[in-house]
Motif scaffolding. Sequence first.
Motif, PDB file in Angstrom:
ATOM      1  N   ASP A 253     -35.537  21.835 -20.501  1.00 23.93           N
ATOM      2  CA  ASP A 253     -35.664  22.114 -19.073  1.00 23.93           C
ATOM      3  C   ASP A 253     -37.053  22.702 -18.853  1.00 23.93           C
ATOM      4  O   ASP A 253     -37.288  23.890 -19.094  1.00 23.93           O
ATOM      5  CB  ASP A 253     -34.569  23.103 -18.663  1.00 23.93           C
ATOM      6  N   THR A 254     -37.983  21.864 -18.399  1.00 26.78           N
ATOM      7  CA  THR A 254     -39.370  22.298 -18.250  1.00 26.78           C
ATOM      8  C   THR A 254     -39.491  23.443 -17.259  1.00 26.78           C
ATOM      9  O   THR A 254     -40.280  24.369 -17.462  1.00 26.78           O
ATOM     10  CB  THR A 254     -40.259  21.118 -17.806  1.00 26.78           C
ATOM     11  N   ALA A 255     -38.708  23.391 -16.194  1.00 29.29           N
ATOM     12  CA  ALA A 255     -38.766  24.468 -15.204  1.00 29.29           C
ATOM     13  C   ALA A 255     -38.328  25.791 -15.814  1.00 29.29           C
ATOM     14  O   ALA A 255     -38.929  26.842 -15.552  1.00 29.29           O
ATOM     15  CB  ALA A 255     -37.894  24.118 -14.001  1.00 29.29           C
ATOM     16  N   ALA A 256     -37.293  25.735 -16.657  1.00 29.19           N
ATOM     17  CA  ALA A 256     -36.824  26.956 -17.319  1.00 29.19           C
ATOM     18  C   ALA A 256     -37.858  27.465 -18.308  1.00 29.19           C
ATOM     19  O   ALA A 256     -38.085  28.681 -18.417  1.00 29.19           O
ATOM     20  CB  ALA A 256     -35.497  26.698 -18.021  1.00 29.19           C
ATOM     21  N   LEU A 257     -38.503  26.551 -19.041  1.00 28.73           N
ATOM     22  CA  LEU A 257     -39.554  26.960 -19.971  1.00 28.73           C
ATOM     23  C   LEU A 257     -40.712  27.609 -19.223  1.00 28.73           C
ATOM     24  O   LEU A 257     -41.267  28.613 -19.672  1.00 28.73           O
ATOM     25  CB  LEU A 257     -40.060  25.753 -20.761  1.00 28.73           C
ATOM     26  N   PHE A 258     -41.071  27.035 -18.067  1.00 20.64           N
ATOM     27  CA  PHE A 258     -42.173  27.612 -17.284  1.00 20.64           C
ATOM     28  C   PHE A 258     -41.818  29.005 -16.789  1.00 20.64           C
ATOM     29  O   PHE A 258     -42.639  29.922 -16.852  1.00 20.64           O
ATOM     30  CB  PHE A 258     -42.525  26.711 -16.109  1.00 20.64           C
ATOM     31  N   ALA A 259     -40.590  29.182 -16.298  1.00 24.54           N
ATOM     32  CA  ALA A 259     -40.174  30.496 -15.812  1.00 24.54           C
ATOM     33  C   ALA A 259     -40.225  31.530 -16.933  1.00 24.54           C
ATOM     34  O   ALA A 259     -40.682  32.664 -16.737  1.00 24.54           O
ATOM     35  CB  ALA A 259     -38.765  30.408 -15.227  1.00 24.54           C
ATOM     36  N   LYS A 260     -39.788  31.124 -18.115  1.00 28.16           N
ATOM     37  CA  LYS A 260     -39.818  32.028 -19.262  1.00 28.16           C
ATOM     38  C   LYS A 260     -41.256  32.350 -19.651  1.00 28.16           C
ATOM     39  O   LYS A 260     -41.603  33.513 -19.914  1.00 28.16           O
ATOM     40  CB  LYS A 260     -39.074  31.369 -20.426  1.00 28.16           C
ATOM     41  N   ALA A 261     -42.116  31.322 -19.688  1.00 30.41           N
ATOM     42  CA  ALA A 261     -43.512  31.524 -20.059  1.00 30.41           C
ATOM     43  C   ALA A 261     -44.227  32.426 -19.060  1.00 30.41           C
ATOM     44  O   ALA A 261     -45.030  33.295 -19.437  1.00 30.41           O
ATOM     45  CB  ALA A 261     -44.217  30.168 -20.149  1.00 30.41           C
ATOM     46  N   SER A 262     -43.941  32.252 -17.772  1.00 29.84           N
ATOM     47  CA  SER A 262     -44.569  33.083 -16.740  1.00 29.84           C
ATOM     48  C   SER A 262     -44.168  34.541 -16.900  1.00 29.84           C
ATOM     49  O   SER A 262     -45.001  35.449 -16.746  1.00 29.84           O
ATOM     50  CB  SER A 262     -44.170  32.583 -15.349  1.00 29.84           C
ATOM     51  N   ALA A 263     -42.893  34.769 -17.202  1.00 30.82           N
ATOM     52  CA  ALA A 263     -42.425  36.143 -17.409  1.00 30.82           C
ATOM     53  C   ALA A 263     -43.092  36.768 -18.621  1.00 30.82           C
ATOM     54  O   ALA A 263     -43.426  37.966 -18.611  1.00 30.82           O
ATOM     55  CB  ALA A 263     -40.906  36.150 -17.562  1.00 30.82           C
ATOM     56  N   GLN A 264     -43.311  35.973 -19.659  1.00 25.55           N
ATOM     57  CA  GLN A 264     -43.988  36.478 -20.857  1.00 25.55           C
ATOM     58  C   GLN A 264     -45.414  36.900 -20.533  1.00 25.55           C
ATOM     59  O   GLN A 264     -45.872  37.972 -20.965  1.00 25.55           O
ATOM     60  CB  GLN A 264     -43.987  35.393 -21.938  1.00 25.55           C
ATOM     61  N   THR A 265     -46.116  36.084 -19.771  1.00 25.67           N
ATOM     62  CA  THR A 265     -47.487  36.422 -19.401  1.00 25.67           C
ATOM     63  C   THR A 265     -47.525  37.664 -18.516  1.00 25.67           C
ATOM     64  O   THR A 265     -48.376  38.542 -18.696  1.00 25.67           O
ATOM     65  CB  THR A 265     -48.158  35.239 -18.679  1.00 25.67           C
ATOM     66  N   ALA A 266     -46.617  37.742 -17.574  1.00 29.83           N
ATOM     67  CA  ALA A 266     -46.577  38.919 -16.692  1.00 29.83           C
ATOM     68  C   ALA A 266     -46.323  40.185 -17.485  1.00 29.83           C
ATOM     69  O   ALA A 266     -46.957  41.226 -17.227  1.00 29.83           O
ATOM     70  CB  ALA A 266     -45.482  38.722 -15.632  1.00 29.83           C
ATOM     71  N   GLU A 267     -45.438  40.119 -18.474  1.00 25.80           N
ATOM     72  CA  GLU A 267     -45.168  41.284 -19.321  1.00 25.80           C
ATOM     73  C   GLU A 267     -46.406  41.656 -20.126  1.00 25.80           C
ATOM     74  O   GLU A 267     -46.750  42.839 -20.272  1.00 25.80           O
ATOM     75  CB  GLU A 267     -43.999  40.992 -20.238  1.00 25.80           C
ATOM     76  N   HIS A 268     -47.084  40.629 -20.656  1.00 22.38           N
ATOM     77  CA  HIS A 268     -48.296  40.880 -21.426  1.00 22.38           C
ATOM     78  C   HIS A 268     -49.375  41.557 -20.568  1.00 22.38           C
ATOM     79  O   HIS A 268     -50.025  42.523 -20.999  1.00 22.38           O
ATOM     80  CB  HIS A 268     -48.813  39.559 -21.992  1.00 22.38           C
ATOM     81  N   LEU A 269     -49.561  41.054 -19.350  1.00 21.89           N
ATOM     82  CA  LEU A 269     -50.567  41.637 -18.470  1.00 21.89           C
ATOM     83  C   LEU A 269     -50.182  43.054 -18.057  1.00 21.89           C
ATOM     84  O   LEU A 269     -51.044  43.927 -17.919  1.00 21.89           O
ATOM     85  CB  LEU A 269     -50.733  40.742 -17.238  1.00 21.89           C
ATOM     86  N   ALA A 270     -48.899  43.297 -17.881  1.00 20.50           N
ATOM     87  CA  ALA A 270     -48.449  44.636 -17.502  1.00 20.50           C
ATOM     88  C   ALA A 270     -48.711  45.653 -18.607  1.00 20.50           C
ATOM     89  O   ALA A 270     -48.948  46.833 -18.324  1.00 20.50           O
ATOM     90  CB  ALA A 270     -46.960  44.598 -17.164  1.00 20.50           C
ATOM     91  N   ARG A 271     -48.683  45.178 -19.849  1.00 20.28           N
ATOM     92  CA  ARG A 271     -48.979  46.077 -20.985  1.00 20.28           C
ATOM     93  C   ARG A 271     -50.473  46.317 -21.136  1.00 20.28           C
ATOM     94  O   ARG A 271     -50.886  47.127 -21.964  1.00 20.28           O
ATOM     95  CB  ARG A 271     -48.421  45.486 -22.281  1.00 20.28           C
ATOM     96  N   GLY A 272     -51.264  45.568 -20.379  1.00 19.60           N
ATOM     97  CA  GLY A 272     -52.697  45.756 -20.441  1.00 19.60           C
ATOM     98  C   GLY A 272     -53.361  45.053 -21.600  1.00 19.60           C
ATOM     99  O   GLY A 272     -54.456  45.438 -22.003  1.00 19.60           O
TER     100      GLY A 272
END
Length: 272
Positions: A253-272
């Motif tokens: 499910d490409t849409a599900a993979l994208f949602a997961k990947a976006s959340a990973q990036t957001a978490e990474h950016l939040a950690r600085g």
Amino acid sequence: MDIGAYLERIGHTGPVRADAATLAAVHRAQLGTVPYENLDIQAGLVPSLHPDDLFDKIVRRRRGGYCYELNSLLALVLEDIGLEVTRVRGAVGPRDAEPPEWANHLALLVRADGRLWVADAGLGDGFLEPLPLEPGRYRQGPFTYTVEPGGDGTTWWIGHHGKAAVPGYLLDTEPRSAAYFEPYHRAKATSPESVFVRTLVAQRPFPDGSLTLRGNALTELAPVGKNTVLLPDAAAFAEVLSDRFGLTPDGADTAALFAKASAQTAEHLARG
């Protein structure tokens, strides 16, 4: 092993002999066409390392994989060609890591034309041609790789170029069986602490740069510099996988993979 189908997959049309020239050509061709990627792991699957399953995934379904998959297939191909191949463990990370995380990487030693070569199609943005297992600095395009003995007679440091995603890896020359890597592969594919579980990644090296998708952040390393963009939606994500990495995640499910990947990036950016 259907060598003809494998060679068609990687686009190799030259001679196939048990020599260093063929080793270099096949190594370069696989890295140029088969991406490093962990989409199956991100979808909650544990990729099989059985030879038939590796061939089906990478050759027939034209997918990629990570080191345990990509180098396992390369080893089988090189052995079928007639080259002497030794599977060895690596520890990707800083050279002075204490303790080294042994077997977080599978690499290959290949004997050809009287020399021993480090072959590695599973480093993500790694060297395009095998490196001699001899002390020195080896230039490939704009990048320089370092091979240095570890000082204990069995280990070596394989130093990546300075703009790469990882600094390099320690290599232990003791031969290992294919089965030796199974538990390490399973842990990397399932542990919540594993970077492969925590972060979606796809990578391709080029003669003068590399392309890396980490989360939904796409980074292109080129001679003029490095550029990173965030993919805005599932359509752009699917287009990058297809057009830039040659990947169509079958059954995923490409849409599900994208949602997961976006959340990973957001978490990474939040950690600085």
